[in-house]
Structure formats: structure tokens, C-alpha cells
Design an enzyme around this catalytic site. Structure first.
Site: not given
Ligand code: ACM
Length: 237
Positions: A14, A84, A117
Site C-alpha cells: 500500500e 480503498k 490493507c
Molecule cells: C492499514 O489499513 N494500512 C492498516
């Protein structure tokens, strides 16, 4: 070719091109790029020279909104970005939540889905992608809690998919924040087997050969199919 290694799919962490810890929205805005910015250019070149499909995280700007995104790049071509959906902690101060559908991309015959993530803690993400035909999940990460690698065993088993969780290592201290990333990037198989486990604190590249078509068979024994056995009338959305 990466240090003599080739791979059809290469997954990077990420926000691999910026780091994870920010001190202001202004700072994040200054590092934001479109899907044809320098990070896209770099990945396009890398995909051309390696022949790999590449999924890696960057800060995306479009129409004045800033997202925690991943580029999906293949053979010198940006296929799409994934934004995301589930923002973690202070990410809510910097980023807009993702506003694109969860897509599965058929690339060179392999059905690839993407989450980033913290999306892992919402089983609906992996399930939705599996219902849409995903065989391999690309999962760029900057994990700071110790649970995900174990949880991915269940995510893969309950959906019978492969997953590549590419995590950051080391520590970032900026402003009030002090993040230690859990490393231990992991490739997980359709039966929950850990096919590759990186060290916690050292750079690592690992290549695993899989038969992605195994993810199309959802039977876990002669009588049980993890998708068609679902009793959806009993579930809440
Ligand atoms: C995260 O979502 N970077 C912990």
C-alpha cells in the site's frame, strides 16, 4: 525480471511510493497523482520490462478528491485503479473512501481482484470478489495490527481463493505517529495453506507458482461447496 526472478503477477505494498505516515492533508495533496502520473509511469515501465501484471499502492487524485488507491498495470497499460473502501485510523483525515465497485479483472486469463490493507477485516470484500469470479486477490498493505496474516488463512479458505498480501516493513515516525509495520508478507492458498511467509523485518521477494484454476472449484469435500451452500436468507447485510 526482478533480480533474476520473473512473475506473472507482482504485488507491491500500500502507498509504496510515498510512505504511510502523514502530518497534514496538505502534505498528502502534494504527493497525490493521477492514474497517468509518475508512479503510473514507473509501473508501466516495470510491467513492460518484466512482463508482469503489477498491483501497487499510491495516492490518487481525481476531480479534486484524494484516495488511498492501488494501480493495476499490465504490459505498459493502466487497467484501472482500486480505491480503498475501508479507511483505517487517520486515513479518514487524509483520504476520501473508495467510490468504485469491487471489480475482478481478467488479465492474461487470470481473474484478479484487489483490496487494500484494512479491507481485510471486512469479510464482505473478499467474498464479493470471490462471488464475482476472482481467483487471485492482490492485497497491497501497510499492516500495523498483528491479525491480518492469520485472518487471510480464513479469507482464502472460506472463499477458496489465492491471496498475495504485500506488506511494508520497518518503522515510520512522523508528527504524533509512530507506526511499526508487521512485515511477514504472505501468499496464501485456496485451502488456507501459507505458500510463502516473508520475514517480519527484512526486505523480501518471493515467487510462488500456482494453478489459478483451482480457485474455480469451491468444494471442500464431496458434499460442501463454500459458495453454493450459503444460506443467504439467514444472513443480515
Ligand atoms: C492499514 O489499513 N494500512 C492498516
Amino acid at each position: 525480471m526482478l533480480n533474476g526472478v520473473t512473475a506473472d503477477l507482482l504485488v507491491l505494498p500500500e502507498l509504496f511510493s510515498t510512505g504511510y505516515a502523514f502530518t497534514s492533508a496538505d502534505e498528502v495533496g502534494k504527493m497525490a497523482e493521477t492514474d497517468h502520473g509518475p508512479t503510473a509511469g514507473f509501473l508501466k515501465e516495470l510491467s513492460k520490462s518484466t512482463g508482469s501484471t503489477i498491483v501497487g499502492g499510491f495516492i490518487e487524485i481525481e476531480a479534486g478528491k484524494i484516495y488511498n488507491s492501488s494501480l493495476i498495470v499490465s504490459v505498459n497499460n493502466v487497467i484501472d485503479t482500486y480505491r480503498k473502501i475501508h479507511l483505517f485510523n487517520k486515513e479518514k483525515l487524509w483520504f476520501a473512501p473508495g467510490d468504485k465497485k469491487l471489480n475482478v479483472y481478467e488479465i492474461n486469463g487470470v481473474k484478479i481482484g484487489v483490496m487494500i490493507c484494512f479491507d481485510w477485516i471486512f469479510p464482505e470484500v473478499c467474498r464479493t470478489l470471490a462471488l464475482r469470479g476472482m481467483q487471485v486477490l492482490a492485497h497491497p498493505s501497510n499492516l500495523v495490527m498483528p491479525y491480518c496474516q492469520t485472518a487471510m488463512v480464513t479469507r482464502c479458505l472460506e472463499n477458496k481463493v489465492f491471496a498475495v498480501t504485500a506488506n511494508r516493513i520497518g518503522n515510520e515516525q512522523r508528527g504524533e505517529d509512530d507506526f511499526t509495520f508487521t512485515g511477514a508478507s504472505q501468499i496464501t492458498g485456496i485451502d488456507g495453506a501459507v505458500l510463502s511467509a516473508a520475514p517480519v523485518g527484512k526486505p523480501h521477494v518471493s515467487v510462488v507458482e500456482i494453478d489459478e484454476n483451482l480457485a474455480d472449484n469451491k468444494m471442500i469435500n464431496k458434499y460442501n461447496d463454500v459458495i453454493s451452500d450459503r444460506q443467504t436468507s439467514f444472513y443480515e447485510t
